[in-house]
Write an enzyme that holds these catalytic residues in place. Structure first.
Site, PDB file in Angstrom:
ATOM      1  N   ALA A 157     -14.802 -11.137 -23.716  1.00  0.00           N
ATOM      2  CA  ALA A 157     -15.121  -9.723 -23.572  1.00  0.00           C
ATOM      3  C   ALA A 157     -14.383  -9.119 -22.374  1.00  0.00           C
ATOM      4  O   ALA A 157     -14.270  -7.902 -22.242  1.00  0.00           O
ATOM      5  CB  ALA A 157     -16.634  -9.533 -23.434  1.00  0.00           C
ATOM      6  N   LYS A 158     -13.862  -9.989 -21.503  1.00  0.00           N
ATOM      7  CA  LYS A 158     -13.206  -9.487 -20.279  1.00  0.00           C
ATOM      8  C   LYS A 158     -11.751  -9.075 -20.482  1.00  0.00           C
ATOM      9  O   LYS A 158     -11.128  -8.499 -19.604  1.00  0.00           O
ATOM     10  CB  LYS A 158     -13.265 -10.573 -19.189  1.00  0.00           C
ATOM     11  CG  LYS A 158     -14.679 -10.840 -18.721  1.00  0.00           C
ATOM     12  CD  LYS A 158     -14.820 -12.207 -18.055  1.00  0.00           C
ATOM     13  CE  LYS A 158     -16.273 -12.684 -18.120  1.00  0.00           C
ATOM     14  NZ  LYS A 158     -16.396 -14.047 -18.648  1.00  0.00           N
ATOM     15  N   ARG A 159     -11.216  -9.373 -21.651  1.00  0.00           N
ATOM     16  CA  ARG A 159      -9.818  -9.096 -21.977  1.00  0.00           C
ATOM     17  C   ARG A 159      -9.469  -7.604 -21.883  1.00  0.00           C
ATOM     18  O   ARG A 159     -10.229  -6.761 -22.351  1.00  0.00           O
ATOM     19  CB  ARG A 159      -9.687  -9.588 -23.418  1.00  0.00           C
ATOM     20  CG  ARG A 159      -8.458  -9.414 -24.150  1.00  0.00           C
ATOM     21  CD  ARG A 159      -8.658 -10.164 -25.465  1.00  0.00           C
ATOM     22  NE  ARG A 159      -9.505  -9.426 -26.388  1.00  0.00           N
ATOM     23  CZ  ARG A 159      -9.051  -8.897 -27.521  1.00  0.00           C
ATOM     24  NH1 ARG A 159      -7.804  -9.046 -27.865  1.00  0.00           N
ATOM     25  NH2 ARG A 159      -9.861  -8.241 -28.310  1.00  0.00           N
ATOM     26  N   CYS A 189     -21.181  21.255 -49.655  1.00  0.00           N
ATOM     27  CA  CYS A 189     -22.131  22.282 -49.226  1.00  0.00           C
ATOM     28  C   CYS A 189     -22.780  22.952 -50.447  1.00  0.00           C
ATOM     29  O   CYS A 189     -22.176  23.050 -51.515  1.00  0.00           O
ATOM     30  CB  CYS A 189     -21.424  23.338 -48.354  1.00  0.00           C
ATOM     31  SG  CYS A 189     -21.283  22.860 -46.605  1.00  0.00           S
ATOM     32  N   HIS A 232     -24.264  21.295 -43.119  1.00  0.00           N
ATOM     33  CA  HIS A 232     -22.963  20.644 -42.941  1.00  0.00           C
ATOM     34  C   HIS A 232     -22.798  20.038 -41.545  1.00  0.00           C
ATOM     35  O   HIS A 232     -22.040  19.081 -41.359  1.00  0.00           O
ATOM     36  CB  HIS A 232     -21.871  21.701 -43.181  1.00  0.00           C
ATOM     37  CG  HIS A 232     -20.476  21.163 -43.176  1.00  0.00           C
ATOM     38  ND1 HIS A 232     -19.923  20.530 -44.263  1.00  0.00           N
ATOM     39  CD2 HIS A 232     -19.511  21.172 -42.221  1.00  0.00           C
ATOM     40  CE1 HIS A 232     -18.672  20.168 -43.979  1.00  0.00           C
ATOM     41  NE2 HIS A 232     -18.395  20.558 -42.751  1.00  0.00           N
ATOM     42  N   CYS A 255     -14.374   7.861 -44.265  1.00  0.00           N
ATOM     43  CA  CYS A 255     -15.132   8.984 -44.801  1.00  0.00           C
ATOM     44  C   CYS A 255     -14.230  10.209 -44.803  1.00  0.00           C
ATOM     45  O   CYS A 255     -13.638  10.556 -43.786  1.00  0.00           O
ATOM     46  CB  CYS A 255     -16.354   9.225 -43.929  1.00  0.00           C
ATOM     47  SG  CYS A 255     -17.358  10.564 -44.532  1.00  0.00           S
ATOM     48  N   SER A 256     -14.123  10.861 -45.951  1.00  0.00           N
ATOM     49  CA  SER A 256     -13.157  11.950 -46.050  1.00  0.00           C
ATOM     50  C   SER A 256     -13.815  13.322 -45.926  1.00  0.00           C
ATOM     51  O   SER A 256     -13.153  14.338 -45.992  1.00  0.00           O
ATOM     52  CB  SER A 256     -12.366  11.842 -47.351  1.00  0.00           C
ATOM     53  OG  SER A 256     -13.233  11.741 -48.450  1.00  0.00           O
ATOM     54  N   HIS A 296     -23.534  12.596 -46.038  1.00  0.00           N
ATOM     55  CA  HIS A 296     -23.726  12.101 -47.411  1.00  0.00           C
ATOM     56  C   HIS A 296     -23.524  10.598 -47.479  1.00  0.00           C
ATOM     57  O   HIS A 296     -22.904   9.999 -46.608  1.00  0.00           O
ATOM     58  CB  HIS A 296     -22.742  12.786 -48.367  1.00  0.00           C
ATOM     59  CG  HIS A 296     -21.331  12.312 -48.238  1.00  0.00           C
ATOM     60  ND1 HIS A 296     -20.513  12.642 -47.171  1.00  0.00           N
ATOM     61  CD2 HIS A 296     -20.576  11.502 -49.033  1.00  0.00           C
ATOM     62  CE1 HIS A 296     -19.320  12.073 -47.319  1.00  0.00           C
ATOM     63  NE2 HIS A 296     -19.329  11.366 -48.440  1.00  0.00           N
ATOM     64  N   HIS A 329     -33.324  -5.219 -47.069  1.00  0.00           N
ATOM     65  CA  HIS A 329     -33.010  -4.866 -45.682  1.00  0.00           C
ATOM     66  C   HIS A 329     -31.840  -3.894 -45.669  1.00  0.00           C
ATOM     67  O   HIS A 329     -31.059  -3.829 -46.623  1.00  0.00           O
ATOM     68  CB  HIS A 329     -32.673  -6.120 -44.868  1.00  0.00           C
ATOM     69  CG  HIS A 329     -31.656  -7.007 -45.523  1.00  0.00           C
ATOM     70  ND1 HIS A 329     -31.980  -7.891 -46.534  1.00  0.00           N
ATOM     71  CD2 HIS A 329     -30.318  -7.138 -45.333  1.00  0.00           C
ATOM     72  CE1 HIS A 329     -30.884  -8.527 -46.941  1.00  0.00           C
ATOM     73  NE2 HIS A 329     -29.861  -8.080 -46.228  1.00  0.00           N
TER      74      HIS A 329
HETATM   75  O1  LIG Z   1      -5.532 -11.370 -29.806  1.00  0.00           O
HETATM   76  P1  LIG Z   1      -5.217  -9.903 -29.790  1.00  0.00           P
HETATM   77  O2  LIG Z   1      -3.868  -9.585 -30.383  1.00  0.00           O
HETATM   78  O3  LIG Z   1      -5.432  -9.268 -28.454  1.00  0.00           O
HETATM   79  O4  LIG Z   1      -6.307  -9.247 -30.747  1.00  0.00           O
HETATM   80  C1  LIG Z   1      -6.156  -8.964 -32.104  1.00  0.00           C
HETATM   81  O5  LIG Z   1      -6.183 -10.151 -32.915  1.00  0.00           O
HETATM   82  C2  LIG Z   1      -7.402 -10.903 -32.884  1.00  0.00           C
HETATM   83  C3  LIG Z   1      -7.279 -12.032 -33.883  1.00  0.00           C
HETATM   84  O6  LIG Z   1      -7.110 -11.578 -35.207  1.00  0.00           O
HETATM   85  C4  LIG Z   1      -8.620 -10.039 -33.191  1.00  0.00           C
HETATM   86  O7  LIG Z   1      -9.786 -10.771 -32.953  1.00  0.00           O
HETATM   87  C5  LIG Z   1      -8.638  -8.761 -32.337  1.00  0.00           C
HETATM   88  O8  LIG Z   1      -9.707  -7.927 -32.762  1.00  0.00           O
HETATM   89  C6  LIG Z   1      -7.293  -8.032 -32.486  1.00  0.00           C
HETATM   90  O9  LIG Z   1      -7.283  -6.867 -31.680  1.00  0.00           O
HETATM   91  O1  LIG Z   2     -15.476   7.199 -52.097  1.00  0.00           O
HETATM   92  P1  LIG Z   2     -14.741   7.749 -50.891  1.00  0.00           P
HETATM   93  O2  LIG Z   2     -15.669   8.219 -49.821  1.00  0.00           O
HETATM   94  O3  LIG Z   2     -13.699   8.738 -51.264  1.00  0.00           O
HETATM   95  O4  LIG Z   2     -13.934   6.482 -50.314  1.00  0.00           O
HETATM   96  C1  LIG Z   2     -14.379   5.637 -49.290  1.00  0.00           C
HETATM   97  O5  LIG Z   2     -15.418   4.765 -49.715  1.00  0.00           O
HETATM   98  C2  LIG Z   2     -15.083   3.840 -50.760  1.00  0.00           C
HETATM   99  C3  LIG Z   2     -16.266   2.918 -50.999  1.00  0.00           C
HETATM  100  O6  LIG Z   2     -16.596   2.168 -49.837  1.00  0.00           O
HETATM  101  C4  LIG Z   2     -13.817   3.038 -50.411  1.00  0.00           C
HETATM  102  O7  LIG Z   2     -13.425   2.305 -51.552  1.00  0.00           O
HETATM  103  C5  LIG Z   2     -12.670   3.951 -49.980  1.00  0.00           C
HETATM  104  O8  LIG Z   2     -11.591   3.158 -49.535  1.00  0.00           O
HETATM  105  C6  LIG Z   2     -13.158   4.852 -48.841  1.00  0.00           C
HETATM  106  O9  LIG Z   2     -12.138   5.715 -48.424  1.00  0.00           O
END
Ligand SMILES: O=P(O)(O)O[C@H]1O[C@H](CO)[C@@H](O)[C@H](O)[C@H]1O
Ligand SMILES: O=P(O)(O)O[C@H]1O[C@H](CO)[C@@H](O)[C@H](O)[C@H]1O
Lengths: 339, 339
Positions: free
Chosen positions: B28-30, B54, B113, B160-161, B166, B296
């Site tokens: 975590a210190k990175r 809306c 909205h 989310c677009s 929603h 859950h």
């Molecule tokens: O080790 P890096 O390049 O600082 O970190 C990157 O690769 C890691 C390994 O996939 C991931 O855990 C990190 O979230 C990502 O930022």
């Molecule tokens: O359905 P949306 O909101 O356009 O799209 C979003 O949610 C979907 C369901 O998790 C994903 O597949 C899409 O990649 C994401 O952009």
């Protein structure tokens, strides 16, 4: 080819993990009003004095990088896994934990800060491949290490914090989830058929020629039938090899050529330095019989429609299954046209 | 509490999926030099005439939204799953596919909205909960539907677009990967112990009080021992209920209160409208005996250190196992302080 696969929602089985991907081909027509990624078309210098991966520069812990000429490997200064970490386990009712030891390394692909694998010659990429082989052997020989994960995060959108061409190697005592799944699936098939599932799959793909992007004497680049990411690809050796150390002198250059071809095609696809995470899945180094393994390298690129619009693996994907819109077969055509 | 868990690399078992998460507390210190996310502190109007969610506005397919006052549900105009989609299957050597049918809906949480769940009163959130119950029952009654996935993608960084409050409901014939895993694990435990694994886990957590953020008469908000995302949380009903339709009149408001508490704490954490994907895992609607299920709701938020620095689940996480730095126990303390 069953054309229903291009028209109707369906799920496809990943034979290597036993999991499914949901494919919704008709959904590719949906408009996009969401987040756009930043594109960096910044031209980088060959040497950056503030880069901790450039040759001759000093890293955060005070160590000085040598004036390396090809490839340079060092132990990650913020390693997620360490060999001198304490051994312990927790088995407290439903709380189960187990210490994990390992070695994390960084591998610089080139001293040239401005390059990526796509800009390097196959002979330069071969140097990286040879070093991956060394690392696999050296780390695998360590009694603490039973699995070696080679990977690259390329591009800021893939969490890469330094554009200098580099990858990582995380090696550890136990098998990570994804490797465990592939171990089981490959083992089951091998037991039943006395041949590798991936080799058998490759033969089928070579006959059908529907998802093949490129092949040379040693390797095939294809989009697997069960690909999750829009432009996910896989490099598979034609010979049944369980791990990368089994590549011979000729194989390493052919493998380097395959990497060169696919990374160049990626960069052309949306006219941008194409982000991805890539990784090599191969036999564990646990000293067991791993003849069911057939090693392969996969690329998981996030981009979907352009240099700025990526596929989000969010709600449904996190709680349900991965989902894609554009089919593997359409993506193959787009990439093939760029060779 | 075993303090080794706060000091040394280890993996923890997710008892609901059977998979592991790698925890590297010292990491975590990175320092962070990578991508920063954009923060939008834009104040949105209560009504936006260009928003297709809306009340009273026209959607892309020409349909006009009613002047709804609480919650409004409609079928997704770009549904990934459809009921009239063709039935077929592919069983061609190692290519395995199967058509998938379903119904995808969008649920507007409020006509306002400018709001998110965090800004809504528990009685307003209860209206959403009641509608989730209706949808689970109605969709589940359809013979085509064996599983109902309720989820929300909040924030541009979570794909989310449209910022209008929603969520979505994707319901389908077969069980998605994640649900299949939880079905198996819960079933195995229930067979052996004649009680729900999640209920048993909850009892243990309530005794230890180390990962509990909030509780009321009906629900507990906690960070599960095996949490993957830095501030991942889970809302668990104290009663053994297999699905949300089993909530009684009192339960729905208590559940709404739990949602309100955690979403408000999230917004305070980095002083931003906190992005996440949330989802409810519950019993399939396949008419089978699902008494092993204990429903859950989980929140998977991407932020790690601030409103602009997220955790990237990339290379190692995609090819190996999910990995986290900050421990569940440290994250609990931070969230508890914000109640
Ligand atoms: O080790 P890096 O390049 O600082 O970190 C990157 O690769 C890691 C390994 O996939 C991931 O855990 C990190 O979230 C990502 O930022
Ligand atoms: O359905 P949306 O909101 O356009 O799209 C979003 O949610 C979907 C369901 O998790 C994903 O597949 C899409 O990649 C994401 O952009």
């Amino acid at each position: 080819m069953n054309t229903d696969l291009q028209d109707y929602s369906h799920k496809r089985l990943n034979i290597l993990t036993g999991e499914w991907v949901l494919v919704s081909p008709h959904r590719a027509k949906r408009p996009w009003q969401g987040q756009n990624e930043a594109v960096s078309n910044e031209v980088r210098p060959s040497y950056d004095d503030s880069c901790y991966l450039c040759a001759g520069n000093t890293r955060i812990n005070g160590e000085v990088n040598p004036k390396y000429e090809n490839v340079y490997v060092f132990t990650n200064d913020f390693a997620a896994l360490q060999t001198d970490s304490k051994s312990f386990s927790v088995n407290d009712g439903l709380l189960k934990a187990q210490s994990e030891q390992g070695i994390c390394k960084v591998i610089c692909f080139s001293p040239d800060h401005s390059k990526s694998l796509a800009d390097m010659a196959p002979t330069e990429i071969e140097q990286v491949v040879l070093e991956w082989q060394n690392q696999y052997k050296e780390l695998g020989d360590n009694d603490l290490i039973n699995y070696v994960q080679i990977f690259e995060n390329k591009g800021a959108v893939m969490g890469c914090s330094n554009p200098h061409p580099h990858g990582q190697i995380w090696s550890q005592t136990t098998l990570p989830n994804e490797v465990e799944k592939k171990d089981t699936q490959q083992r089951n098939y091998f037991k039943e058929h006395q041949k590798s599932i991936l080799g058998t799959y490759l033969t089928q793909e070579l006959e059908q020629q529907e998802r093949i992007i490129f092949e040379n004497d040693g390797f095939v680049v294809l989009i697997p039938f069960w690909a999750v990411w829009p432009f996910e690809t896989m490099i598979v050796p034609k010979k049944h090899q369980t791990n990368i150390s089994e590549m011979t002198g000729e194989d390493t250059l052919l493998f380097a050529e395959a990497i060169s071809v696919i990374t160049k095609a990626y960069d052309k696809l949306f006219n941008t330095s194409f982000p991805y995470s890539s990784g090599i899945h191969q036999a564990p180094t646990n000293g067991e019989d791993n003849s069911h393994w057939h090693w392969h390298m996969s690329f998981y690129p996030p981009l979907l429609r352009s240099a700025t619009v990526k596929k989000f693996m969010v709600g449904y994907e996190m709680f349900g299954s991965p989902q894609r819109d554009i089919t593997a077969e359409s993506a193959v055509k787009m990439l093939r046209n760029l060779l």
